[in-house]
Design an enzyme around this catalytic site. Structure first.
Site, PDB file in Angstrom:
ATOM      1  N   LYS A  66      15.363  21.543 -11.587  1.00 37.00           N
ATOM      2  CA  LYS A  66      14.751  20.259 -11.906  1.00 37.00           C
ATOM      3  C   LYS A  66      15.667  19.283 -12.625  1.00 37.00           C
ATOM      4  O   LYS A  66      16.459  19.665 -13.461  1.00 37.00           O
ATOM      5  CB  LYS A  66      13.503  20.464 -12.799  1.00 37.00           C
ATOM      6  N   GLU A 120       9.337   8.166 -17.257  1.00 44.22           N
ATOM      7  CA  GLU A 120       7.940   8.578 -17.444  1.00 44.22           C
ATOM      8  C   GLU A 120       7.416   8.167 -18.817  1.00 44.22           C
ATOM      9  O   GLU A 120       6.280   7.725 -18.964  1.00 44.22           O
ATOM     10  CB  GLU A 120       7.808  10.098 -17.290  1.00 44.22           C
ATOM     11  N   SER A 132      14.281  21.342 -16.774  1.00 41.69           N
ATOM     12  CA  SER A 132      13.061  22.079 -17.055  1.00 41.69           C
ATOM     13  C   SER A 132      13.441  23.395 -17.716  1.00 41.69           C
ATOM     14  O   SER A 132      14.466  23.990 -17.373  1.00 41.69           O
ATOM     15  CB  SER A 132      12.309  22.332 -15.747  1.00 41.69           C
ATOM     16  N   HIS A 188       0.829  -1.225   0.000  1.00 41.76           N
ATOM     17  CA  HIS A 188       0.000   0.000   0.000  1.00 41.76           C
ATOM     18  C   HIS A 188       0.858   1.268   0.000  1.00 41.76           C
ATOM     19  O   HIS A 188       0.451   2.295   0.520  1.00 41.76           O
ATOM     20  CB  HIS A 188      -0.957   0.039   1.209  1.00 41.76           C
TER      21      HIS A 188
END
Ligand code: ARG
Length: 459
Positions: A284, A291, A278, A157
């Site tokens: 970043k 992804e 970024s 979980h």
């Protein structure tokens, strides 16, 4: 459009929009090496039954061999607005060899031809994909080996559950990929069947030696029903479903990379070669490749559904709908292959961050289950042990301490059988080493998982 393979019974040409609509050359041109090979094998079969003379076969063989060289050099330069790759090859050959080029199509149909080409291509691609799976497995095994004794929080979980070895976690993905490899091996067997000789759908009238053709094209067997031969796309469904499952596995690993590499978690840093910056936020370092692997899984799954829908309720035998099978199949091949390759190269760039991982191990009372098991060993029924442990965790939480920071006297207030040895039991390392059954997270178990895989691949 260039001259058709089927002009005879038509008085007018195809409507320009309809012509454009029906062209498949854009995507089926990648089949040219297979289609050329197929035409050579088929010509030989035609020669064997006397439809072509030995000299004609030799000329076709030479012409097709030269065409392969020319197409390798400049495929697009040779193509015109042909309907498909079969039409293009026959057109060019006829331009070069005259009427002989037109003789080659006897005894075959584009219906058995296209699906033979696709099976040949897919067999090669499965070999590539299995190679890429193997490379990814190797990266994971190597990383597991070099982090063999690193302690790591095992989650359920997404909450701290029980401590494990980082290597155990990495090897869990190896097991998934080993199953993928087996699945692709089975798809290879299913694909390795030659339909050529099925003709349009009823078979051929020339007595072609199908076994000879199949052997020349590298197939181990031939199809046994011509109607099924031209309409069967099951092997594509099997491939796309194996690919969807494999991609789903990759999406899970990719998701872990995204989460672990976030500064909010900080377990790992992904190498520069697989991260991007970024355009606006200078701090970043984004896990874009992970992804994208995660995101592309949607296409792969979509392609499977696309194919299932395409084939649903199609009557026997060949229907032009089936031309639409290729974009979904080819996209699946490319996507899965590149995802695997990127992942295999990304894994070695990971640098795991011991501090962040150790900090995480200090949260969530991750060894609480050990305490319950300890009480069971003292004769307390598990349900009761679970209850007592829950109370001790609540106590720790209220006082803002770790389980190991609670004094023995206090622990004994919860159960009198708790003694000094509890502190060893509650340590993360001991908890891990105690899981010493086959498949458990103890170091020797993980080492034997690694060894098993290395033996399978002969590393
Ligand atoms: N381009 C077609 C396909 O991809 C080749 C077979 C065409 N056959 C036909 N009878 N129109 O399926």
């Amino acid at each position: 459009m260039s001259a058709k393979l089927w002009g005879g019974r038509f008085q007018s040409g195809l409507d320009p929009d309809a012509a454009k609509f029906s062209i498949s050359l854009d995507f089926d041109k990648v089949l040219y090496p297979y289609d050329i090979k197929l035409n050579i094998a088929h010509s030989r079969a035609l020669q064997k039954v006397g439809v072509l003379s030995a000299e004609e076969y030799a000329l076709l063989h030479e012409g097709l061999t030269q065409l392969r060289i020319d197409m390798d050099a400049d495929l697009d330069g040779l193509l015109e607005n042909d309907e498909d790759i079969h039409s293009a090859i026959e057109r060019i050959l006829t331009e070069r060899l005259g009427d002989l080029g037109k003789k080659m199509h006897a005894g075959k149909s584009r219906n058995d031809q296209i699906i033979t080409d696709v099976r040949m291509l897919l067999k090669d691609e499965i070999v590539e994909i299995r190679g890429a799976i193997r490379d990814l497995i190797r990266s994971l095994v190597t990383s597991a080996e070099s982090h063999i004794e690193w302690l790591f929080p095992g989650l359920t979980h997404f909450q701290p559950g029980q401590p494990v070895l980082l290597s155990h976690h990495l090897m869990a993905y190896v097991d998934q990929l080993m199953r993928d490899d087996l699945r692709f091996e089975a798809v290879y067997q299913e694909t390795d069947v030659c339909p050529l000789g099925s003709g349009a759908m009823a078979g051929n009238t020339y007595g072609l030696d199908r076994d000879m053709v199949a052997a020349e094209l590298g197939f181990s067997r031939i199809t046994t029903n011509s109607m099924d031969g031209v309409s069967d796309r099951d092997f594509m469904l099997s491939f796309c479903s194996a690919a969807a499952i494999c991609s789903t596995h990759l999406s899970r690993l990719a998701e872990e990379m995204v989460l672990w590499s976030s500064p909010l978690v900080g377990f790992v840093k992904i190498g520069d070669a697989f991260t991007t910056g970024s355009s606006i936020m200078p701090q970043k370092k984004n896990p874009d490749i992970a992804e994208l692997i995660r995101g592309k899984t949607g296409r792969v799954t979509g392609n499977l559904v696309n194919l299932l829908q395409l084939i649903k309720a199609l009557p026997l035998t060949y229907n032009r709908d089936l031309q639409e099978d290729k974009p979904a199949l080819f996209d699946t091949i490319d996507t899965v292959k590149t995802s695997l390759r990127c992942f295999a190269k990304m894994i070695p760039t990971l640098t795991f961050q011991r501090d962040a991982i150790d900090r995480a191990l200090q949260t969530g009372y991750i060894t609480a289950t050990e305490l319950a098991d300890y009480l069971v060993r003292k004769g307390v029924p598990f349900r009761e042990a679970h209850e007592i442990t829950g109370k001790i965790v609540l106590h720790a939480e209220t006082h803002g301490v770790q389980l190991t920071e609670i004094g023995l006297n206090e622990l004994q207030n919860f159960h009198s059988d708790i003694s000094e040895d509890i502190y060893k039991v509650l340590s993360v390392a001991d908890s891990i080493e105690a899981k010493n059954g086959v498949g458990g997270t103890a170091t020797i178990q993980v080492q034997s998982q690694i060894k098993r895989v290395q033996e399978i691949f002969g590393w």
